[in-house]
Design an enzyme around this catalytic site. Structure first.
Site, PDB file in Angstrom:
ATOM      1  N   CYS A  17       0.838  -1.193   0.000  1.00 42.66           N
ATOM      2  CA  CYS A  17       0.000   0.000   0.000  1.00 42.66           C
ATOM      3  C   CYS A  17       0.880   1.253   0.000  1.00 42.66           C
ATOM      4  O   CYS A  17       1.862   1.298   0.726  1.00 42.66           O
ATOM      5  CB  CYS A  17      -0.877  -0.031   1.246  1.00 42.66           C
ATOM      6  SG  CYS A  17      -2.048   1.312   1.371  1.00 42.66           S
ATOM      7  N   PRO A  18       0.602   2.215  -0.836  1.00 46.79           N
ATOM      8  CA  PRO A  18      -0.586   2.424  -1.666  1.00 46.79           C
ATOM      9  C   PRO A  18      -0.401   2.026  -3.128  1.00 46.79           C
ATOM     10  O   PRO A  18      -1.251   2.339  -3.964  1.00 46.79           O
ATOM     11  CB  PRO A  18      -0.799   3.935  -1.566  1.00 46.79           C
ATOM     12  CG  PRO A  18       0.597   4.482  -1.584  1.00 46.79           C
ATOM     13  CD  PRO A  18       1.405   3.463  -0.774  1.00 46.79           C
TER      14      PRO A  18
END
Length: 80
Positions: A17-18
């Site tokens: 993430c992201p």
């Protein structure tokens, strides 16, 4: 019930993430409306982030399924 064939499949396994959301958004931007995109991820937050991306951008999450060590999502690009 058989899943529709994706226009494109992208392998986002190994990304944290992201990055899975950012790359998914970028790929969707380049597809025609109504196209299907299948993504494969290993980031555990993707099960939250990808559905949120679809709601936020108006795309339809066609399916979400666990894979060995990750998750697969089939997304229909929003009609503009």
């Amino acid at each position: 019930m058989e899943q529709p064939a994706a226009t494109e499949t992208i392998d986002l396994r190994g990304l944290k993430c992201p990055l899975p959301v950012l790359r998914t958004r970028r790929h969707l931007r380049d597809l025609a409306a109504g196209s299907l995109l299948r993504i494969e991820t290993t980031d555990p937050l993707s099960v939250i982030d990808i559905p949120h991306l679809c709601r936020e951008d108006g795309h339809r999450l066609v399916s979400s399924a666990p894979l060995e060590g990750g998750h697969s999502f089939l997304i229909e690009k929003a009609w503009e």
